[in-house]
Design an enzyme around this catalytic site. Structure first.
Site: not given
Length: 510
Positions: A228, A170, A172, A224-226
């Site tokens: 994202d 792998h 990755e 939300s304040g985050g």
């Protein structure tokens, strides 16, 4: 809309298909996950410059195993098979795949046996990460065996003239010493891909997509304040300006002082209309008596949507912006991957929604989102804030949610964060939080018996949230945190530290 060279990752059912795609993007090449159900003609129509076949949980000989269509290998497009993808190439073209007496799981020594574009300039002996029972024991006709291990006689193979490559290991994962270099050699040398997938290009692509979807419509964004939701709102604002209204919903499941902090930061940094909705009683009432985590997430997801629908009326909006990321999607279950847990903004959404979703981050990982946030000029305190789930403390109380338990958890969590910052550890940790199981245990305080709740501390290091390891916080810091929580938070008499990794655990407890 800008055009990018595209590498397709065909998902054979591995949770790590997204990790492969993320590593391709780290090389500044656009990648896209596609279903194994696509035909060779459909794949060809997407005009990829390269194809990567992911790993998977099955054996090529299993009754329900996916059999690779050899026509995919005849498109004239470079192909790299990883693990199961490697075996599927061998099986489809007449090679031999067998169950071995000795499986390989974990770090393994790889011996490079022949010149190959994938290993050019790399050590002939290197450490790779393996995870398999079956192995290719004979390569198809015309293929050269380029590497082997003690248990995998064909650990890498290629038919260079057709640009077909397979590796059993792998590349990755971070445990493969030169994995990213192997991937880059495939991308740049075999595929001739251009490294032009950058933060600037991601922003340009997102802005163009938002404008195309929304037109002149009104939009609300759930904040939300985050990081994202903040980056999603900033992207939408860049695309459509004052067509956007942001809605912050205080659902009563936030951390200590969070509602006030969110409003202060956003009003100071964003030229966007902000509506603050107080909905704690509504959410906590809906969650009364509920203990099942999936039901919690579904209740919270539906209640969020109903609140947003009500807020959309005065704004005249018919679109809702959400900061959904791909890890949310993959963990909530896709066609080719099992559900780990439903995220409130994916699997927890009601079917009868009045708003159309705008999700400009849906195909991005957290590290890409943070890089975009920095490029957009968002404040550091938002960009580097630890992830916080949309359901908030509801999924950090294991059992029934009560106001008393919320207050205890808020207080303990605040002490944890304060001490991590004091020790200059906050930025080194991907995510840290406190968990309150709804159980009690015996303790002794002031020569008297206590019967109180425990607090479990969780802190992990990660790059993408798909895998994670527990953070090695110094003993003296943990001792200080434990002492403060037990002495300062009534109702807590025990502190434990979670030292499990993901997998087999998840980062959050519910």
């Amino acid at each position: 809309m800008p055009a990018f060279d595209r590498v397709l990752v065909i998902d054979f059912g591995a949770q790590y298909a997204q990790l492969i795609a993320r590593k391709v993007r780290e090389a500044k090449v656009f990648s896209e996950i596609v279903s194994r159900g696509l035909s060779a003609a459909e794949i060809g129509d997407m005009e990829p410059v390269g194809i990567i076949l992911s790993g998977g949980p099955a054996s090529v000989y299993a009754e329900d195993a996916y059999v690779l269509d050899p026509a995919i290998l005849e498109l004239g497009v470079p192909v790299l098979g990883i693990c199961y993808g490697h075996q599927s190439i061998a099986y489809a073209l007449g090679g031999k795949v067998e169950r071995r007496d000795s499986s390989e799981f974990g770090k393994t020594v790889l011996e490079v046996a022949a010149a190959s574009p994938l290993f050019a300039g790399l050590p002939r002996r290197q450490t790779v990460w393996m995870s398999h029972n079956d192995a290719v024991t004979a390569a198809p006709d015309g293929f050269t065996v380029t590497a082997s291990t003690a248990a995998s006689p064909v650990a890498a193979m290629e038919r260079a003239e057709d640009r077909l490559y397979g590796v059993q290991f792998h590349p990755e994962v971070v445990h493969t010493d030169h994995g990213q270099e192997v991937l880059q050699r495939f991308l740049y040398e075999a595929c001739g891909a251009r490294p032009d997938w950058t933060q600037e290009s991601i922003i340009d692509l997102a802005v163009a997509g938002i404008r195309e979807q929304v037109g002149d419509g009104k939009v609300i964004a759930g904040l939300s304040g985050g990081v994202d939701s903040a980056v999603a709102a900033a992207l939408v604002h860049r695309a459509i300006g004052d067509q956007l209204t942001c809605v912050f919903v205080d659902h009563g499941l936030l951390r200590a002082g969070e509602a006030e902090q969110v409003e202060e930061v956003f009003r100071a940094n964003f030229p966007i209309d902000l509506v603050h909705v107080e909905a704690a009683d509504r959410f906590l009432g809906a969650l009364d008596g509920v203990t099942d985590p999936e039901i919690k997430r579904n209740i919270i997801g539906e209640t969020f949507i109903r609140v947003f629908e009500e807020a959309a009326g005065p704004a005249g909006a018919r679109f809702l912006v959400q900061g959904t990321l791909y890890p949310d999607v993959i963990e909530s279950g896709t066609r080719d991957a099992a559900r780990i847990k439903s995220h409130h903004n994916v699997g927890g959404l009601p079917e009868d929604m009045d708003l159309d979703l705008v999700e400009p981050l849906r195909d991005l990982f957290k590290d890409e989102v943070r890089a975009v946030g920095e490029e957009l000029g968002l404040p550091e305190e938002l960009v580097w804030r630890h992830p916080f789930p949309g359901p908030g403390l509801a999924v950090r109380i294991i059992g029934e949610i009560t106001r008393e338990r919320l207050e205890m958890l808020r207080a303990a969590d605040a002490i944890f964060m304060e001490e991590l910052r004091r020790a200059n550890l906050y930025r080194e940790i991907w995510q840290a939080f406190a968990v309150l199981p709804a159980i009690r245990s015996v303790g002794v305080q002031g020569d008297e018996r206590t019967y109180a709740y425990p607090i479990i501390l969780r802190a992990v290091t990660s790059e993408d949230a798909m895998t994670a390891d527990w953070a090695r916080i110094p003993d003296e810091v943990l001792e200080r945190i434990s002492s403060r929580i037990i002495n300062e938070v009534p109702g807590i008499n025990r502190v434990a530290y979670d030292i499990s990794s993901k997998p087999p655990a998840t980062i959050e407890w519910e």
